[in-house]
Design a protein around this motif. Structure first.
Motif, mmCIF file in Angstrom:
data_model
loop_
_atom_site.group_PDB
_atom_site.id
_atom_site.type_symbol
_atom_site.label_atom_id
_atom_site.label_comp_id
_atom_site.label_asym_id
_atom_site.label_seq_id
_atom_site.Cartn_x
_atom_site.Cartn_y
_atom_site.Cartn_z
ATOM 1 N N LYS A 69 0.805 -1.137 -0.086
ATOM 2 C CA LYS A 69 -0.045 -0.032 0.066
ATOM 3 C C LYS A 69 0.853 1.126 0.244
ATOM 4 O O LYS A 69 0.518 2.160 -0.756
ATOM 5 N N LEU A 70 2.010 1.272 0.985
ATOM 6 C CA LEU A 70 2.780 2.322 0.953
ATOM 7 C C LEU A 70 3.542 2.735 -0.526
ATOM 8 O O LEU A 70 3.456 3.799 -0.861
ATOM 9 N N ASN A 71 4.107 1.549 -1.427
ATOM 10 C CA ASN A 71 4.547 1.618 -2.547
ATOM 11 C C ASN A 71 3.424 2.403 -3.638
ATOM 12 O O ASN A 71 3.875 3.165 -4.257
ATOM 13 N N LYS A 72 2.251 1.803 -3.446
ATOM 14 C CA LYS A 72 1.143 2.534 -4.400
ATOM 15 C C LYS A 72 1.167 3.872 -4.231
ATOM 16 O O LYS A 72 0.915 4.694 -5.090
ATOM 17 N N ALA A 73 0.891 4.238 -2.896
ATOM 18 C CA ALA A 73 0.736 5.650 -2.537
ATOM 19 C C ALA A 73 1.873 6.518 -3.111
ATOM 20 O O ALA A 73 1.908 7.590 -3.482
ATOM 21 N N VAL A 74 3.272 6.002 -2.720
ATOM 22 C CA VAL A 74 4.401 6.732 -3.194
ATOM 23 C C VAL A 74 4.227 6.858 -4.797
ATOM 24 O O VAL A 74 4.534 7.795 -5.295
ATOM 25 N N ASP A 75 3.929 5.870 -5.345
ATOM 26 C CA ASP A 75 3.874 6.081 -6.911
ATOM 27 C C ASP A 75 2.858 6.888 -7.353
ATOM 28 O O ASP A 75 2.867 7.829 -8.292
ATOM 29 N N VAL A 76 1.674 6.954 -6.657
ATOM 30 C CA VAL A 76 0.533 7.893 -7.145
ATOM 31 C C VAL A 76 1.079 9.367 -6.753
ATOM 32 O O VAL A 76 1.046 10.354 -7.694
ATOM 33 N N VAL A 77 1.937 9.500 -5.694
ATOM 34 C CA VAL A 77 2.123 11.021 -5.381
ATOM 35 C C VAL A 77 3.549 11.323 -6.369
ATOM 36 O O VAL A 77 3.336 12.465 -7.022
ATOM 37 N N LEU A 78 4.204 10.355 -6.780
ATOM 38 C CA LEU A 78 5.122 10.586 -7.664
ATOM 39 C C LEU A 78 4.822 11.007 -9.275
ATOM 40 O O LEU A 78 5.295 12.078 -9.792
ATOM 41 N N GLU A 79 3.780 10.309 -9.694
ATOM 42 C CA GLU A 79 3.060 10.570 -10.703
ATOM 43 C C GLU A 79 2.469 11.930 -10.984
ATOM 44 O O GLU A 79 2.711 12.588 -11.683
ATOM 45 N N HIS A 80 1.954 12.176 -9.703
ATOM 46 C CA HIS A 80 1.351 13.599 -9.598
ATOM 47 C C HIS A 80 2.376 14.779 -9.950
ATOM 48 O O HIS A 80 2.178 15.694 -10.518
ATOM 49 N N VAL A 81 3.581 14.453 -9.137
ATOM 50 C CA VAL A 81 4.731 15.365 -9.168
ATOM 51 C C VAL A 81 5.130 15.719 -10.723
ATOM 52 O O VAL A 81 5.504 16.478 -11.163
ATOM 53 N N ARG A 82 5.411 14.353 -11.286
ATOM 54 C CA ARG A 82 6.063 14.333 -12.474
ATOM 55 C C ARG A 82 4.810 15.246 -13.797
ATOM 56 O O ARG A 82 5.482 15.616 -14.527
ATOM 57 N N CYS A 83 3.553 15.045 -13.418
ATOM 58 C CA CYS A 83 2.664 15.462 -14.335
ATOM 59 C C CYS A 83 2.757 17.364 -14.195
ATOM 60 O O CYS A 83 2.626 17.932 -15.283
ATOM 61 N N HIS A 84 2.936 17.702 -12.793
ATOM 62 C CA HIS A 84 2.902 19.115 -12.857
ATOM 63 C C HIS A 84 4.516 19.875 -12.764
ATOM 64 O O HIS A 84 4.347 20.916 -13.118
ATOM 65 N N TYR A 85 5.230 18.978 -12.440
ATOM 66 C CA TYR A 85 6.781 19.573 -12.083
ATOM 67 C C TYR A 85 7.702 18.765 -12.713
ATOM 68 O O TYR A 85 7.816 17.599 -12.766
ATOM 69 N N ARG A 86 8.895 19.407 -13.183
ATOM 70 C CA ARG A 86 9.927 18.710 -13.577
ATOM 71 C C ARG A 86 11.328 19.420 -12.655
ATOM 72 O O ARG A 86 11.425 20.303 -12.596
#
Length: 190
Positions: A69-86
């Motif tokens: 569950k922690l890995n899934k949460a980290v993946d979601v957050v990282l994906e959100h960051v990659r969409c908006h920031y570089r």
């Protein structure tokens, strides 16, 4: 008759009764706390929080989240960051990371912490204090310049008065000094 102590006693009794009534009202409202008392525009937030609390009460065994569950949460957050920031790597000598926001300008900050209200208030106070000090210094300079100009003006007036008020031995005005003074004045102007 009845003195001030009696009136004070009655006032305290009224305040105590009022306090008891408020206590009864609070107790009666505690049962209805999670029902239709939410403001309409915030109702969805309160209901969502209530559901989360119910889920926590139901499953106390799952208090420690699994690694999956922690890995899934980290993946979601990282994906959100990659969409908006570089995130760009920092330059050689800089310790600050550069974040490129597509629709805004480049932001360079070492720490991305928001300032507290107290820090903002202190900064505002410091700005106001500096502004006041600057204005005070400017006013002091203007005052000194004005005093200096007045002093020079008075000095010139006194010299002119001394020259023009000179008298001969018989008490008549000394016309030779007055003519010389006027000649000097004309020569200074030209």
């Amino acid at each position: 008759g009845r003195g001030f102590a009696f009136r004070r006693k009655q006032k305290i009794e009224r305040q105590y009764k009022k306090f008891l009534k408020k206590g009864r009202r609070v107790n009666s409202q505690q049962g209805d706390q999670f029902t239709e008392t939410y403001p309409e525009h915030l109702k969805h937030l309160y209901l969502a929080e209530e559901e989360m609390l119910k889920k926590r009460r139901r499953a106390p065994d799952d208090s420690v989240l699994s690694e999956e569950k922690l890995n899934k949460a980290v993946d979601v957050v990282l994906e959100h960051v990659r969409c908006h920031y570089r995130v760009l790597p920092p330059d050689g000598g800089e310790n600050k990371a550069k974040i490129f926001v597509p629709h805004e300008s480049v932001i360079t900050e070492g720490k991305f912490k928001k300032k507290t209200a107290n820090q903002k208030a202190k900064e505002d106070y410091e700005k106001i204090k500096a502004e006041r000090a600057r204005k005070k210094e400017e006013a002091e300079k203007r005052r000194q310049q004005r005093e200096e100009a007045q002093r020079l003006y008075k000095q010139k007036k006194m010299e002119a008065y001394k020259v023009l008020s000179k008298k001969t031995k018989r008490g008549q005005p000394n016309l030779n000094l007055q003519v010389e003074f006027l000649l000097q004045k004309i020569q200074q102007n030209t």
